[in-house]
Design a protein around this motif. Structure first.
Motif, PDB file in Angstrom:
ATOM      1  N   LYS A  80       0.836  -1.212   0.000  1.00  0.00           N
ATOM      2  CA  LYS A  80       0.000   0.000   0.000  1.00  0.00           C
ATOM      3  C   LYS A  80       0.872   1.265   0.000  1.00  0.00           C
ATOM      4  O   LYS A  80       0.556   2.264  -0.664  1.00  0.00           O
ATOM      5  N   LEU A  81       1.986   1.207   0.728  1.00  0.00           N
ATOM      6  CA  LEU A  81       2.874   2.376   0.808  1.00  0.00           C
ATOM      7  C   LEU A  81       3.897   2.390  -0.330  1.00  0.00           C
ATOM      8  O   LEU A  81       4.745   3.271  -0.383  1.00  0.00           O
ATOM      9  N   SER A  82       3.808   1.381  -1.200  1.00  0.00           N
ATOM     10  CA  SER A  82       4.747   1.235  -2.334  1.00  0.00           C
ATOM     11  C   SER A  82       6.210   1.326  -1.874  1.00  0.00           C
ATOM     12  O   SER A  82       7.010   2.091  -2.432  1.00  0.00           O
ATOM     13  N   LEU A  83       6.513   0.588  -0.812  1.00  0.00           N
ATOM     14  CA  LEU A  83       7.890   0.628  -0.293  1.00  0.00           C
ATOM     15  C   LEU A  83       8.850  -0.074  -1.245  1.00  0.00           C
ATOM     16  O   LEU A  83       8.483  -1.068  -1.886  1.00  0.00           O
ATOM     17  N   ASN A  84      10.058   0.448  -1.321  1.00  0.00           N
ATOM     18  CA  ASN A  84      11.113  -0.251  -2.086  1.00  0.00           C
ATOM     19  C   ASN A  84      11.787  -1.300  -1.216  1.00  0.00           C
ATOM     20  O   ASN A  84      12.282  -2.304  -1.725  1.00  0.00           O
ATOM     21  N   CYS A  85      11.845  -1.029   0.078  1.00  0.00           N
ATOM     22  CA  CYS A  85      12.441  -2.031   0.980  1.00  0.00           C
ATOM     23  C   CYS A  85      12.116  -1.710   2.430  1.00  0.00           C
ATOM     24  O   CYS A  85      11.667  -0.608   2.761  1.00  0.00           O
ATOM     25  N   LEU A  86      12.373  -2.732   3.261  1.00  0.00           N
ATOM     26  CA  LEU A  86      12.237  -2.592   4.711  1.00  0.00           C
ATOM     27  C   LEU A  86      13.616  -2.720   5.323  1.00  0.00           C
ATOM     28  O   LEU A  86      14.371  -3.645   4.960  1.00  0.00           O
ATOM     29  N   VAL A  87      13.947  -1.835   6.257  1.00  0.00           N
ATOM     30  CA  VAL A  87      15.173  -1.986   7.041  1.00  0.00           C
ATOM     31  C   VAL A  87      14.738  -2.423   8.429  1.00  0.00           C
ATOM     32  O   VAL A  87      13.992  -1.701   9.108  1.00  0.00           O
ATOM     33  N   ILE A  88      15.180  -3.619   8.821  1.00  0.00           N
ATOM     34  CA  ILE A  88      14.706  -4.205  10.077  1.00  0.00           C
ATOM     35  C   ILE A  88      15.889  -4.419  11.014  1.00  0.00           C
ATOM     36  O   ILE A  88      16.869  -5.074  10.645  1.00  0.00           O
ATOM     37  N   LEU A  89      15.793  -3.865  12.209  1.00  0.00           N
ATOM     38  CA  LEU A  89      16.874  -4.000  13.186  1.00  0.00           C
ATOM     39  C   LEU A  89      16.393  -4.941  14.287  1.00  0.00           C
ATOM     40  O   LEU A  89      15.368  -4.668  14.936  1.00  0.00           O
ATOM     41  N   GLY A  90      17.093  -6.040  14.484  1.00  0.00           N
ATOM     42  CA  GLY A  90      16.620  -6.973  15.499  1.00  0.00           C
ATOM     43  C   GLY A  90      17.561  -8.130  15.759  1.00  0.00           C
ATOM     44  O   GLY A  90      18.626  -8.244  15.157  1.00  0.00           O
ATOM     45  N   GLY A  91      17.105  -8.988  16.676  1.00  0.00           N
ATOM     46  CA  GLY A  91      17.877 -10.168  17.061  1.00  0.00           C
ATOM     47  C   GLY A  91      17.315 -11.421  16.413  1.00  0.00           C
ATOM     48  O   GLY A  91      16.781 -11.375  15.297  1.00  0.00           O
ATOM     49  N   ASN A  92      17.364 -12.519  17.170  1.00  0.00           N
ATOM     50  CA  ASN A  92      17.010 -13.814  16.583  1.00  0.00           C
ATOM     51  C   ASN A  92      15.578 -13.961  16.082  1.00  0.00           C
ATOM     52  O   ASN A  92      15.354 -14.330  14.934  1.00  0.00           O
ATOM     53  N   GLY A  93      14.626 -13.674  16.965  1.00  0.00           N
ATOM     54  CA  GLY A  93      13.217 -13.800  16.573  1.00  0.00           C
ATOM     55  C   GLY A  93      12.906 -12.878  15.410  1.00  0.00           C
ATOM     56  O   GLY A  93      12.233 -13.260  14.435  1.00  0.00           O
ATOM     57  N   THR A  94      13.426 -11.658  15.511  1.00  0.00           N
ATOM     58  CA  THR A  94      13.195 -10.656  14.463  1.00  0.00           C
ATOM     59  C   THR A  94      13.695 -11.166  13.118  1.00  0.00           C
ATOM     60  O   THR A  94      13.055 -10.943  12.080  1.00  0.00           O
ATOM     61  N   HIS A  95      14.833 -11.849  13.127  1.00  0.00           N
ATOM     62  CA  HIS A  95      15.400 -12.330  11.868  1.00  0.00           C
ATOM     63  C   HIS A  95      14.572 -13.456  11.248  1.00  0.00           C
ATOM     64  O   HIS A  95      14.526 -13.599  10.029  1.00  0.00           O
ATOM     65  N   LEU A 126       9.309 -12.632   5.656  1.00  0.00           N
ATOM     66  CA  LEU A 126       8.850 -11.549   4.774  1.00  0.00           C
ATOM     67  C   LEU A 126       9.611 -11.588   3.450  1.00  0.00           C
ATOM     68  O   LEU A 126       9.058 -11.323   2.378  1.00  0.00           O
ATOM     69  N   ARG A 127      10.887 -11.924   3.535  1.00  0.00           N
ATOM     70  CA  ARG A 127      11.684 -12.075   2.294  1.00  0.00           C
ATOM     71  C   ARG A 127      11.103 -13.197   1.434  1.00  0.00           C
ATOM     72  O   ARG A 127      10.901 -13.031   0.227  1.00  0.00           O
ATOM     73  N   GLU A 128      10.791 -14.322   2.096  1.00  0.00           N
ATOM     74  CA  GLU A 128      10.202 -15.454   1.353  1.00  0.00           C
ATOM     75  C   GLU A 128       8.864 -15.069   0.718  1.00  0.00           C
ATOM     76  O   GLU A 128       8.474 -15.601  -0.312  1.00  0.00           O
ATOM     77  N   GLU A 129       8.188 -14.124   1.376  1.00  0.00           N
ATOM     78  CA  GLU A 129       6.887 -13.664   0.863  1.00  0.00           C
ATOM     79  C   GLU A 129       7.054 -12.598  -0.221  1.00  0.00           C
ATOM     80  O   GLU A 129       6.091 -11.973  -0.644  1.00  0.00           O
ATOM     81  N   GLY A 130       8.303 -12.333  -0.593  1.00  0.00           N
ATOM     82  CA  GLY A 130       8.551 -11.447  -1.740  1.00  0.00           C
ATOM     83  C   GLY A 130       8.884 -10.000  -1.402  1.00  0.00           C
ATOM     84  O   GLY A 130       8.999  -9.165  -2.310  1.00  0.00           O
ATOM     85  N   LEU A 131       9.032  -9.662  -0.113  1.00  0.00           N
ATOM     86  CA  LEU A 131       9.372  -8.275   0.233  1.00  0.00           C
ATOM     87  C   LEU A 131      10.890  -8.082   0.194  1.00  0.00           C
ATOM     88  O   LEU A 131      11.652  -9.019   0.453  1.00  0.00           O
ATOM     89  N   ASN A 132      11.305  -6.860  -0.122  1.00  0.00           N
ATOM     90  CA  ASN A 132      12.734  -6.526  -0.096  1.00  0.00           C
ATOM     91  C   ASN A 132      13.127  -6.155   1.326  1.00  0.00           C
ATOM     92  O   ASN A 132      12.577  -5.204   1.884  1.00  0.00           O
TER      93      ASN A 132
END
Ligand code: F6P
Length: 365
Positions: free
Chosen positions: A100-115, A121-127
């Motif tokens: 909806k926001l037409s994002l080019n990518c997500l920057v995610i900062l996190g540890g194990n669970g977050t990864h 999300l990568r497997e679901e096709g998101l950058n």
């Protein structure tokens, strides 16, 4: 237009702000047509479309600030596919927000669970690009995570302060150090603080061996003993239990944490008074140490480079002091434990530090 979504997820730590600042500085030094969407409280913001528009100005003056300007929360990976109380499919909701926001990518900062979720999300096709944060330093694929050195500094400072009072009173002091299921923070802070005994989840301890070390120190006129104990430390008896049995035992345990259980056992086995210090979340608080500021700025800048090159699906790692892009699929779901046979442990043993193990000679008796 380059449209970037950013979020911090899981327990906070020092240098989250510094890392985001690094990403934004890196991108904005090369492009002006950038929109930054800051999602509130981690994946929750992405699921429910809760975000604020940010500019490079919002990332100014935050290099030294602890916590995260975006807020964070724990959203367990195992619940990601479980609909929320209103029946919302969280994974679909996150994809919906992204598109909806037409994002080019997500920057995610996190540890194990977050990864794990980032990889989903990568497997679901998101950058997706991720940055390795956690005081625990237990992320697979990187030598270091930001937050770790700052937490080691704080835990070491606690041990340092305990040292003087320990010597004055001839007591045994237990300092319980954070680290979840791994012992990296305890190992480093324990050595840096001159602990006599270090207990790690990776090396199950023997209570009799601990009592012997305390007694031996007393015999040679060293009336105090300092133990640096990882919150996940485990006795050799408990280590033999099946995962389910251990979990049940922990649920019924009368002690708030391992330090209290140990204190009672040590008190019963020696004639020493035992005191407990639990620095807890102070280990995650305050300004990042200079190392973490440099480290997080470096991985932030590297993330910016990957985004500008449209290289997605990576965690920015630090390997042999070089920033490296490691495929997310290789990182997700793996823990980096302390290797009981690593040189650091061997050197610590050379220094006379006990890890609560029976010595070979004692085992043979
Ligand atoms: O993972 C970071 C960490 O600080 C661990 O060391 C600790 O076990 C856990 O988070 C504490 O979590 P919470 O902040 O949710 O109590």
């Amino acid at each position: 237009m380059l449209r970037i979504g950013m979020l911090t997820s899981g327990g906070d730590c020092q240098a989250l702000n510094a890392a985001m600042r690094g990403v934004v500085k890196g991108i904005c030094s090369k492009r002006e047509d950038v929109e930054i969407f800051g999602f509130q409280d981690g994946y929750k913001g992405l699921i429910y479309g809760d975000f604020k528009m940010l500019t490079s100005k919002d990332f100014s003056g935050i290099l030294t600030r602890g916590g995260t300007i975006l807020g964070t929360s724990r959203q367990p990976f195992k619940l990601m596919r479980v609909p929320d109380k209103d029946g919302i499919d969280k994974v679909e909701a996150m994809k919906h927000t992204y598109h909806k926001l037409s994002l080019n990518c997500l920057v995610i900062l996190g540890g194990n669970g977050t990864h794990k979720t980032a990889n989903l999300l990568r497997e679901e096709g998101l950058n997706v690009i991720t940055l390795p944060k956690t005081i625990d330093n237990d992320l697979w694929g990187t030598d270091m995570t930001f937050g770790f050195q700052s937490a080691v500094d704080i835990a070491t400072d606690t041990i340092d302060r305990i040292h003087t009072t320990a010597t004055s009173h001839s007591r045994v002091f237990i300092i319980e150090v954070m680290g979840h299921k791994v012992g990296h923070v305890t190992l480093h802070a324990g050595i840096a603080g001159g602990a006599d005994i270090i207990l790690l989840p990776e090396i199950p301890y023997d209570i009799d061996a601990i009592a012997e070390v305390i007694q031996k120190r007393t015999d040679v006129g060293k009336a105090f003993t300092i133990l640096a104990v990882a919150e996940g430390a485990i006795s050799k008896e408990d280590a033999k239990l099946k995962k389910k049995e251990y979990k049940e035992k922990m649920e019924k345990r009368k002690y708030p944490s391992i330090a209290y259980e140990l204190a009672e056992q040590i008190q019963a086995k020696t004639d020493k008074e035992v005191r407990i210090t639990v620095p807890g979340h102070t280990q995650r608080g305050g300004s990042p140490c200079p190392y973490d500021r440099v480290f997080s700025s470096r991985v932030g800048a590297k993330a910016a480079e990957l985004i500008l090159n449209e290289q997605y699906g990576y965690m920015v790692a630090m390997i042999n002091n070089e920033t490296v892009a490691v495929p997310l699929k290789e990182v997700a779901g793996k823990l980096k434990y302390v290797d009981p046979n690593c040189s650091l442990i061997k050197e610590a043993k050379m220094l006379g530090i006990s890890f609560g193990e029976k010595t070979k000679k004692k085992q043979e008796e």
